[in-house]
Design an enzyme around this catalytic site. Sequence first.
Site, PDB file in Angstrom:
ATOM      1  N   GLY A 158      53.554  21.301  15.891  1.00 52.90           N
ATOM      2  CA  GLY A 158      53.345  22.073  17.111  1.00 52.90           C
ATOM      3  C   GLY A 158      51.963  21.838  17.704  1.00 52.90           C
ATOM      4  N   SER A 159      51.423  22.880  18.319  1.00 48.40           N
ATOM      5  CA  SER A 159      50.188  22.730  19.097  1.00 48.40           C
ATOM      6  C   SER A 159      48.941  22.468  18.258  1.00 48.40           C
ATOM      7  CB  SER A 159      49.973  23.968  19.968  1.00 48.40           C
ATOM      8  OG  SER A 159      50.975  24.042  20.961  1.00 48.40           O
ATOM      9  N   THR A 160      49.013  22.599  16.930  1.00 43.57           N
ATOM     10  CA  THR A 160      47.849  22.210  16.124  1.00 43.57           C
ATOM     11  C   THR A 160      47.550  20.728  16.307  1.00 43.57           C
ATOM     12  OG1 THR A 160      49.221  21.814  14.157  1.00 43.57           O
ATOM     13  CG2 THR A 160      48.224  24.000  14.369  1.00 43.57           C
TER      14      THR A 160
END
Length: 485
Positions: free
Chosen positions: A220-222
Amino acid sequence: MNGTIKRVSVACLLMFGLLMANVTYLGTVKADDLRTDSRNSRAFFARYAIDRGWITTDDGKTTLAKTVDTGDSTYRFERRYPMGKPFAQVVGYFAPESSSGIEAAEGSYLDGSHPDLVVRRAIDMISGKPAKGASVDLTLVSKAQQIAYKDLASTGKRGAVVALDPKTGAVLTMVSVPSYDPNPLAVANKDTVNKAYNKLDKDDNKPLLNRAINLTFAPGSTFKTVTSAAYLSDDTSRTAETEVDAPDSLPLPGTSISLPNYHGESCGGRATLVEALTISCNTPFAKMGMDLGYDKLKEQAAKFGVGEPLQIPLEVAPSNIGPDQGKAALAKTAIGQQDNQMTPLQMAMVAAGIANKGTVMKPYLVNKILGPDGSEIDATRPDELSEAVSPEVAGELTKMMVNVVAHGTGTSAQLPGKTVAGKTGTAETAPGKPSHAWFIAFAPVDNPQVAVAVFVESGSAGNDATGGAVAAPIAHDVMQAVLGE
């Protein structure tokens, strides 16, 4: 008569040669197979005749695995695990016919068969004493390990937590939930152990798998930290304040669909990099990925260790951003979706590399090996894995991640009196299915001592779990424990 004697002599020599060849074959090529054959009762009893070395952590202050003398001549020594489930995935188990974790990876030291212990082994043989192995001291911080396990397990979550020392690569925490009690797998009874193992093996939640290193998940956004690193490194004039396009939705080339921001939120059309990361806009990072191209994004990921074969000494499943499937797929890859798959350890390495001014250190679990007399046989020396980004780029990334925790989606990770840098992630899994929740961070920013990745698996923390709400509070607790607060 002489001819007969010659023929008999040749036959005897031939048979002797064949006998020696067979002995050599059995003693070398087939030795391991015969030793580990489940029908070899001698090998079974021999496993319990060794005073196996202990596994400890906290510089020997905390015992994770120990050997006790039962007084039984048949099963002289028995293995026990006083700390149980929180450490099981790392320590592993020592069973009648198999072993796992550190018990397997450092088995030759623990059972005394390693070449470094040949003198000690000879002394024990001459004196008639039971063979004694070396002890293995790990890098784990037991307080942080137990807190990480409690935070995940107490609410029924599935997931993993990895914390690293950014400056050395030492693994400070490695927790996987659900876990298991290794003690029932260590008893000297094959039937009992097989029943206990089969029950665990058939469990749908897969407690025997170490989710920190054995499995990969969409980050995801990590992963936007990696995309940002590639974007900043591609042009040295760029900074955290560089403005980028941030549309409400991004048309994907070659398709009839557009990529939206999370929950259809607006990012204002234009935003600085720090603003885009703070509120975790999808569209600017997806566009960055397409503009950079697949090769540059893959190269940047590789600099953080993605795709690198790792043994810590436990074997780590390789992470991967997936194959090149065109611009539309690359847009999703750049925001941690599509076929992008990372281990929690890998995402902790990303955070640690940024914390360490761009240098990623090789992760390791073993602090030192101690002989039966307590003398140090070996100790791990920190080693660089790669230069992921320049110190300047690491500084800009740090500014962006600090803002995420100070004013954005990661406020739950704030520590009193210390500046924390972090990034949340909420990774879609399948249509109609709950998302994975992620959080990566490091602290304190002015002198980083811990970098952490928290992963909470889809559906185990509710249907609308986010990295900021679910994973960041766990990271807060682990960092606080490592820092001794």
